[in-house]
Design a protein around this motif. Structure first.
Motif, mmCIF file in Angstrom:
data_model
loop_
_atom_site.group_PDB
_atom_site.id
_atom_site.type_symbol
_atom_site.label_atom_id
_atom_site.label_comp_id
_atom_site.label_asym_id
_atom_site.label_seq_id
_atom_site.Cartn_x
_atom_site.Cartn_y
_atom_site.Cartn_z
ATOM 1 N N LEU A 56 0.817 -1.207 0.000
ATOM 2 C CA LEU A 56 0.000 0.000 0.000
ATOM 3 C C LEU A 56 0.857 1.266 0.000
ATOM 4 N N VAL A 57 1.947 1.258 0.742
ATOM 5 C CA VAL A 57 2.843 2.422 0.769
ATOM 6 C C VAL A 57 3.452 2.665 -0.602
ATOM 7 N N VAL A 58 3.898 1.600 -1.260
ATOM 8 C CA VAL A 58 4.499 1.741 -2.590
ATOM 9 C C VAL A 58 3.465 2.279 -3.581
ATOM 10 N N CYS A 59 2.252 1.747 -3.541
ATOM 11 C CA CYS A 59 1.202 2.222 -4.449
ATOM 12 C C CYS A 59 0.872 3.685 -4.189
ATOM 13 N N ARG A 60 0.748 4.053 -2.933
ATOM 14 C CA ARG A 60 0.435 5.446 -2.590
ATOM 15 C C ARG A 60 1.562 6.375 -3.024
ATOM 16 N N GLN A 61 2.793 5.943 -2.863
ATOM 17 C CA GLN A 61 3.926 6.779 -3.274
ATOM 18 C C GLN A 61 3.923 6.988 -4.779
ATOM 19 N N ARG A 62 3.592 5.950 -5.535
ATOM 20 C CA ARG A 62 3.506 6.086 -6.992
ATOM 21 C C ARG A 62 2.417 7.076 -7.397
ATOM 22 N N VAL A 63 1.276 7.011 -6.719
ATOM 23 C CA VAL A 63 0.186 7.951 -7.021
ATOM 24 C C VAL A 63 0.628 9.376 -6.730
ATOM 25 N N LEU A 64 1.271 9.606 -5.594
ATOM 26 C CA LEU A 64 1.725 10.949 -5.237
ATOM 27 C C LEU A 64 2.795 11.447 -6.200
ATOM 28 N N ASP A 65 3.707 10.561 -6.611
ATOM 29 C CA ASP A 65 4.731 10.953 -7.581
ATOM 30 C C ASP A 65 4.098 11.339 -8.915
ATOM 31 N N ARG A 66 3.108 10.571 -9.337
ATOM 32 C CA ARG A 66 2.428 10.857 -10.595
ATOM 33 C C ARG A 66 1.720 12.205 -10.533
ATOM 34 N N LYS A 67 1.063 12.509 -9.405
ATOM 35 C CA LYS A 67 0.387 13.800 -9.250
ATOM 36 C C LYS A 67 1.386 14.951 -9.253
ATOM 37 N N ALA A 68 2.533 14.757 -8.597
ATOM 38 C CA ALA A 68 3.554 15.813 -8.563
ATOM 39 C C ALA A 68 4.107 16.062 -9.965
ATOM 40 N N LEU A 69 4.362 15.002 -10.721
ATOM 41 C CA LEU A 69 4.867 15.178 -12.087
ATOM 42 C C LEU A 69 3.833 15.868 -12.976
#
Length: 79
Positions: A56-69
């Motif tokens: 879940l942490v890895v998935c959430r981090q990917r979502v946040l990275d995608r939003k930041a990009l």
């Protein structure tokens, strides 16, 4: 402790005082095999929970990275 018959299964005893008959008895209070099963079940459960939360942490981090990009890309396009 192994010489008392009640101790032979586990090696541990508990002295019981009966209230009505005032008789003292011994009983085997713990099972080493059962405690081992409970311990390993706990360890296995905690490992599974840790693995689920790591995913879940890895998935959430990917979502946040995608939003930041995406935010950075929109800022660059607006220039």
């Amino acid at each position: 402790q192994k010489t008392i018959l009640a101790c032979s299964p586990t090696g541990f005893i508990e002295k019981i005082n009966c209230g009505t008959s005032k008789k003292e008895e011994f009983k085997s209070c713990r099972s080493a095999v059962m405690e081992a099963h409970v311990f390993w079940r706990f360890v296995g459960t905690m490992m599974c929970v840790a693995a689920v939360f790591a995913v879940l942490v890895v998935c959430r981090q990917r979502v946040l990275d995608r939003k930041a990009l995406e935010k950075v890309r929109k800022q660059i396009e607006s220039i």
